[in-house]
Each structure stands twice: as structure tokens, then as C-alpha cells.
Design an enzyme around this catalytic site. Structure first.
Site, short mmCIF file in Angstrom:
data_model
loop_
_atom_site.label_atom_id
_atom_site.label_comp_id
_atom_site.label_asym_id
_atom_site.label_seq_id
_atom_site.Cartn_x
_atom_site.Cartn_y
_atom_site.Cartn_z
N GLU A 112 2.86 -24.27 7.71
CA GLU A 112 1.91 -25.05 8.56
C GLU A 112 0.40 -24.43 8.25
OE1 GLU A 112 3.34 -24.05 12.65
OE2 GLU A 112 2.78 -21.93 12.52
N HIS A 171 13.05 -29.98 21.04
CA HIS A 171 12.01 -28.81 20.87
C HIS A 171 11.57 -28.64 22.16
CE1 HIS A 171 7.78 -27.90 19.74
NE2 HIS A 171 8.53 -26.74 19.46
N GLU A 214 11.15 -18.60 12.60
CA GLU A 214 9.89 -18.49 12.01
C GLU A 214 9.45 -16.91 11.84
OE1 GLU A 214 6.52 -19.83 13.95
OE2 GLU A 214 5.82 -21.20 12.29
N SER A 230 0.97 -1.14 0.15
CA SER A 230 -0.27 -0.05 0.02
C SER A 230 0.89 1.25 0.01
CB SER A 230 -0.95 0.02 1.02
OG SER A 230 -0.05 -0.01 2.34
N HIS A 279 11.15 -20.25 17.05
CA HIS A 279 9.67 -19.96 16.45
C HIS A 279 9.08 -18.86 17.43
CE1 HIS A 279 8.90 -23.15 13.34
NE2 HIS A 279 10.05 -22.87 13.36
C1 NOJ Z 1 3.99 -23.37 16.46
C2 NOJ Z 1 5.10 -23.72 15.41
O1 NOJ Z 1 5.30 -22.69 14.43
C3 NOJ Z 1 5.00 -25.11 15.05
O2 NOJ Z 1 6.20 -25.38 14.14
C4 NOJ Z 1 5.01 -26.28 16.20
O3 NOJ Z 1 4.94 -27.29 15.55
C5 NOJ Z 1 4.00 -25.65 17.31
N1 NOJ Z 1 4.07 -24.28 17.34
C6 NOJ Z 1 4.13 -26.46 18.66
O4 NOJ Z 1 5.18 -26.18 19.16
#
Ligand code: NOJ
Length: 656
Positions: free
Chosen positions: A463, A368, A457, A172, A438
Site C-alpha cells: 500500500e 473484513h 501485516e 547500524s 493487520h
Molecule cells: C490499513 C490496512 O493495512 C489496509 O490493508 C486496509 O485496506 C486499510 N487499513 C483499511 O482497513
């Protein structure tokens, strides 16, 4: 270094600074005690008189009644080596102008503004020196402005609507922008680009921008829940405000101004830091085949992990990501992130057996730590969490902060969030752990200082093609993010879908052809790059060879062609093999692109392997066909690439 001391002050004073190539000119002006700056390139005004300074709390200011107490200039030129990145060597060449300001009356406080002029743009920051009149202080507003001379179009996402920067970028006019986060990518009417962003966001709040008047953008710092923007104590520095000026998309992508404005590497031994491709049970969770928590569909079981490790070993994918391995997922984990234990595996996840199995097969496990946004709980366990991974030979962790607020109170992009993320990266470094963050704060180049900070992220990634109610990421999305979010740092987008059937949300799917999924490995940069689909969806598909081949460590990267939102064609040279890869992608429109191979070494022959759309491929109706073709080429070859609607071509070029 030249230092000029000012004994008295007149009403207006100017100081100028040029880039090493002399093309970019920064003018600092003190007028009636107010500080401002202007930017010109090739004699053309880009940014007109723009305000500098602060409002402090309560009801105080540090923006007027200044005199210049001293001015100094210097020059710097070095070439440094990236531990990993889009290229190996980076030149850091700038001229610097440092203006020490002092209030003429009242507390007579000091504020310094440092400008650096590079060939690719300007960076500036504020320094609050240690002084009697200013010790602990609170910033209620940063008054920095970017008075853009032209009301050009800009790509942006809103700062306070949506979460974690997982929003579709829109174009924009500057004057019509919402309050947006940076980076903001401006397309000028004469076909050039300006990127407004920041570098080295440390112990400060993220900068957002809003149009104050016409095309003048003003800084808006993400506040704490108290309303204060930044809590500080002298000596203190703001992040660098950055203005990249590029004639084309290749210059824009290859600007290293943001990295150059970060401190050099603080990690001495980097032997344990290495980019990698990875697979994982992640997509299975998002497709609801597996669950994070214990139960009949639990994904992180010993048997399932071994299956993924087998697949990785067979296909030379160095790492496997595990999610949902630890206690804490069984509750409503977004609401109760403080229930996570980062050292207690579920009983069906035999971590010792898994890491041993992986090690025997030459595969690494990526751990994780989802925090549900509870940084308090995470920080309490931080050392033990990383010590636990290190003791198990795990050298990478994906972190997550799914919750609209951290600790139910503070924004991810507040000074509170920024402090936490950096603490995690620094602590991880001590335990030789690489971080994939993330739900981050927008990246600003920390990876130069902390090369264990691999990827983030902070983008509407793959996703959304699993469950987004709007049907998934539209085909143009990946033609936008390399020149917007991607300019802030690597993106853990996690493409690689080969099966487009979505059993849970049939109306939602990956809106690309399969060939475009492959091309994304070259177009979108990340040192950790996931092949996200289920092993069974890759089995027997010859197109997977491209994912096996594609590099993750680059010697050189070139944007060959592109138009933001329409198409992109990028070439990268693999740092290890010297082979080249090309990725070309398009939006919903088919198109032909001329791939001119003149970047290849002159006089050498290459075998090019094309993974391309078929003539009748179409992301909507016929996404799967991938034509694999080989051809001998050299630097004089020009290849016509056909990209189907929502399609792409991936090319591997091996010297013969
Ligand atoms: C959001 C994250 O972006 C994704 O990669 C992850 O699997 C889920 N949260 C669970 O932690």
C-alpha cells in the site's frame, strides 16, 4: 530428569546446558545472589554475562539476593506436522535446564528461569510459581540483557517511532541502535547471523531492546498508559526470549525455534483451515478508484463483487477479499472506530446474493473487520461478528486497527493489545474463522497453537507504493524483510501490481519490474497471498499465469543465495503437487545469479518455465517486459539468471 537440591549456597554457582549437537553452550551463573547467563558457540563467546530479573511496582525488585533452590535438566525430541507453513515436518529437539531461585531474605519469593538449548539457538523464559509471597504483582521493568560480545551490525526498526511496524528497516551498529522492536537481525563480522526475538508472547508486553552500554542490549517492555509494563498474577510465565544462531541465511530462515517454543496446536479439527491466494477490491481503494464508504465510488457493491468473483473463478484464485461492506466507514472512522457495525452490511452489498454467487463458482469470500483501533467496540461484537460470517459461509477475516493507539489509550504492542489480539484469534477459532491481522503486535509464533492465525501485516507493504509521500518502498526493501520482519511470521504484503501508473500520486509507485512482482510470491512467505491489482490490469497479460501456478502450501523451503538488502533467491516445493518454485529478486542493482538446481530430485526431468526480466528491463524506465521461456532441466542444471535493476525472475519447475 535430574533434580539437584541445594542445601546451602556459596558466593558463585554455575550450571551449564549444551545443545543436542554440543555446539552451543549456555552457562547460568549465580554470583553474589544475582542471576545471569552467557552463550557460546563452537567455543566462541557470543553473549557475555547478561543480567536476568525484574523490577516490580512500587519500588520492589525480583533480581537479587537469590539462592538456587533446585536445578533440573531434561531432554526433549519430537517431530510435529505443521497444519501449514514453510515446511511440513518440524523437529523440536532440545535440552532443558530449569533453575529455581529463591530470595534468601525478605519475602523469600521464588522465580524460575527455564533455558532450552536447540541446535539452532537458545530460548529462555521466566516462570513465577504460585507462592505465598507473590500473588498479584506489577512488572515495572524486565532487566533481561543480551550482552553481545561483538559490536556487530544489526537490522532493526524503532519501537516507538512510526506506527504498526510500517517502517523501513535500517542497518547500524548494535551500540548505535535506537530503542528497537524485535526481531533484530545481527550480521556478524565472520558472515554469520544472530536473531534476537521472542516466542509465545501471551498476556505480556512486547519486548523491545535498546543499547544500555556498548553492545549490551537491554529489554524494554512496551508500557500501558499507566507506565506499568505487565499486570500479572502467579502462576505466571514470561514469553520466551530467543537467540537464533545461524551460519547462513538458509539456516536463519529455516530455524523453527520460535514455533517450537509455542504450545502445540489447540484446534482439533483443522479441516477448515487452508492457505489460499486471493484477489480483492483493496488496491482499488488505495488507488482511490473505489471508496470504503457508500457513495458513487463505493467498491463493495454486489455488482463489483460479482465481477471480482468471476475473475477469481476464471483464474482459479480461491478467494476474494471485500473491504468497506459494513456500516461505520461514513464517519471519520479512525477517530470513531466505535461506530463500526460488524453485522450490518451496506444496502448495496447484498451479502446473501454475493456469497451464493461465489459458492456457485467455487470461490470463498474473505470478510473484513476494520476496528479503527476500538477494541472495546470490537470485543463487544466479537461473537456476533464471527457468527455472522460463519452463517454466511465466510471462513476468513482480515482485521484492522488503524489508529496510533487502541481505544485512544494503549499501544498495539502493550499487554493490553496482546490480550485483545489473542482473544480475537481464539474466538475466531470457535467459529471456524481464519485471521489475517493487520496493524498487529509483532508475531511470535502463535500459529503453531492457533493455526487459524494465518498471516499478519506489521510491515511496510504494497500500500505504500500507492500513497507513500516518499515515493514507495525502495527496491532493497523486499531484499531485507524476508530476513527481518519475515522471520517473526508470515507477512500479508500483498504484491502483484501489473500496472505501475499511479493516477493519484504520480510520484509514488511500485519500485520493481513486473517480473520481480512475480518472484515475490516465492521470496516472501504467507499462507494467504494476494494478487492485489485490479482484474482489468491483469487481463490478457501472460505473466499472470505465474500467479495462477504459484503454490501457497510448502513442503520445503530453501534460501539458495542472498545478502540482506541486496538480493535473495529462494526455492520452495509445493506440498500438493511436488512441483518447485524459485523466486530471485534484487535491489536497485542488476546482477547475475547462478541458479543451481541440485535441490531437484536426482534422476528426474523437469520442465522449467521462466518469467524473467528482459535485457533492457529496469524498474525505473522499463518495468513491464517479462520474457517467458521454457527449458528442460534436471538436478545437474545450473542456470544463469539475469536480474535487471529492481528486477527479478520467477521460475516454475514441473516434473515431466
Ligand atoms: C490499513 C490496512 O493495512 C489496509 O490493508 C486496509 O485496506 C486499510 N487499513 C483499511 O482497513
Amino acid at each position: 530428569m535430574v533434580i539437584i537440591l541445594f542445601a546451602s549456597c556459596s558466593k558463585e554457582k554455575t550450571e551449564t546446558l549444551s545443545s543436542p549437537d554440543g555446539k552451543t553452550l549456555l552457562t547460568f551463573r549465580l554470583s553474589e545472589g544475582n542471576a545471569n547467563y552467557e552463550v557460546q558457540k563452537n567455543g566462541i563467546d557470543i553473549i557475555s554475562a547478561s543480567r536476568l530479573g525484574f523490577l516490580l511496582d512500587p519500588g520492589d525488585s525480583l533480581c537479587k539476593g537469590f539462592k538456587i533452590s533446585s536445578v533440573s535438566t531434561s531432554t526433549f525430541d519430537e517431530t510435529w506436522q505443521e497444519v501449514w507453513g514453510e515446511e511440513t515436518s518440524v523437529r523440536n529437539h532440545y535440552n532443558e535446564l530449569k533453575i529455581d531461585l529463591q530470595e534468601e531474605a525478605g519475602k523469600q519469593r521464588f522465580l524460575t528461569v527455564v533455558f532450552r538449548a536447540f541446535d539452532d539457538g537458545i530460548g529462555f523464559r521466566y516462570e513465577f510459581p504460585e507462592q505465598k509471597g507473590l500473588k498479584k504483582f506489577e512488572i515495572s521493568d524486565e532487566l533481561t540483557e543480551f550482552a553481545m560480545v561483538n559490536n556487530d551490525s544489526a537490522w532493526s526498526i524503532p519501537a516507538y517511532k512510526g506506527v504498526y511496524y510500517e517502517i523501513l528497516w535500517k542497518k547500524s551498529l548494535l551500540s548505535k541502535l535506537d530503542t528497537v522492536t524485535t526481531p533484530v537481525t545481527i550480521e556478524t563480522s565472520d558472515g554469520k547471523y544472530i536473531l534476537l526475538h521472542e516466542a509465545a508472547l501471551i498476556d505480556y508486553a512486547k519486548m523491545n531492546l535498546y543499547p544500555k552500554e556498548g553492545s549490551t542490549l537491554k529489554a524494554d517492555l512496551t508500557p500501558w498508559s499507566t507506565g506499568i509494563k505487565v499486570y500479572a498474577e502467579t502462576p505466571f510465565y514470561s514469553p520466551w526470549r530467543t537467540i537464533i544462531l545461524a551460519d547462513n541465511l538458509n539456516q536463519l530462515s529455516n530455524s523453527r525455534l520460535m514455533l517450537n517454543l509455542n504450545e502445540s496446536n489447540k484446534i482439533e479439527d483443522v479441516s477448515w483451515i487452508h492457505p489460499a491466494k486471493y484477489v480483492g477490491i483493496w488496491w482499488g481503494m488505495h488507488m482511490e478508484k473505489y471508496t470504503w464508504s457508500q457513495g458513487p465510488k463505493h467498491g463493495a457493491t454486489t455488482a463489483n463483487m460479482k465481477r471480482y468473483i468471476d475473475f477469481a473463478a476464471e483464474h482459479k484464485i480461491p478467494a476474494v477479499l471485500v473491504e468497506g461492506w459494513n456500516y461505520g466507514w461514513d464517519v471519520d472512522w479512525v477517530a470513531h472506530g466505535d461506530q463500526f457495525s460488524f453485522t450490518r452490511p451496506y444496502p448495496d452489498f447484498d451479502i446473501d446474493a454475493i456469497v451464493k454467487y461465489a459458492k456457485d463458482k467455487g470461490v470463498e469470500i474473505i470478510g473484513h473487520n476494520e476496528t479503527g483501533g476500538s477494541t472495546i467496540n470490537y470485543e463487544r461484537q466479537l461473537d456476533s461478528a464471527f457468527a455472522f460470517f460463519q452463517a454466511h459461509g465466510i471462513h476468513s477475516v482480515k482485521t484492522g486497527y488503524v489508529n496510533p493507539l487502541l481505544d485512544k489509550k494503549e499501544r498495539h504492542s502493550s499487554q493490553y493489545g496482546v490480550r485483545h489480539y489473542l482473544k480475537v484469534v481464539e474466538t475466531a477459532g470457535k467459529y471456524h474463522i481464519m485471521v489475517d491481522n493487520h496493524e498487529p503486535v509483532m508475531p511470535t509464533g502463535w500459529q503453531r497453537t492457533y493455526p487459524n492465525f494465518m498471516t499478519q501485516e506489521g510491515v511496510r507493504g504494497q500500500e505504500y507504493d500507492a500513497w507513500s509521500q516518499d515515493g514507495g518502498n525502495p527496491p532493497e526493501h523486499t531484499c531485507i524483510v524476508p530476513f527481518t520482519r519475515g522471520l517473526a511470521g508470515p507477512m500479508d504484503f500483498t504484491f502483484g501490481t501489473f500496472n505501475f501508473n499511479n493516477p493519484v500520486y504520480p510520484q509514488t509507485r511500485v519500485q520493481t519490474t513486473l517480473a520481480k512482482q512475480l518472484a515475490l510470491y516465492v521470496v516472501i512467505y504467507s499462507p494467504l497471498q494476494m494478487a492485489s491489482d485490479l482484474p482489468e490490469n491483469y487481463a490478457g497479460n501472460p505473466a499472470f499465469e505465474f500467479i495462477e501456478l504459484v503454490g501457497v502450501e510448502w513442503e520445503k523451503s530453501i534460501v539458495l543465495d542472498g545478502k540482506i538488502g541486496d538480493y535473495v533467491m529462494t526455492a520452495r516445493k509445493d506440498k500438493n503437487s511436488g512441483n518447485w518454485f524459485v523466486g530471485a529478486i534484487t535491489d536497485e542493482n542488476s546482477r547475475h545469479l547462478a541458479l543451481n538446481l541440485n535441490f531437484l530430485d536426482q534422476g528426474k526431468k523437469y520442465m522449467a518455465k521462466f518469467f524473467k526480466d528482459a535485457p533492457d528491463s529496469d524498474w525505473k524506465t522499463n518495468p513491464y517486459p517479462v520474457v517467458i521461456e521454457e527449458k528442460e532441466v534436471d538436478a545437474s542444471s545450473v542456470i544463469d539468471l539475469y536480474l535487471a535493476p529492481g528486477g527479478g525472475t520467477a521460475v516454475y519447475l514441473m516434473e515431466i
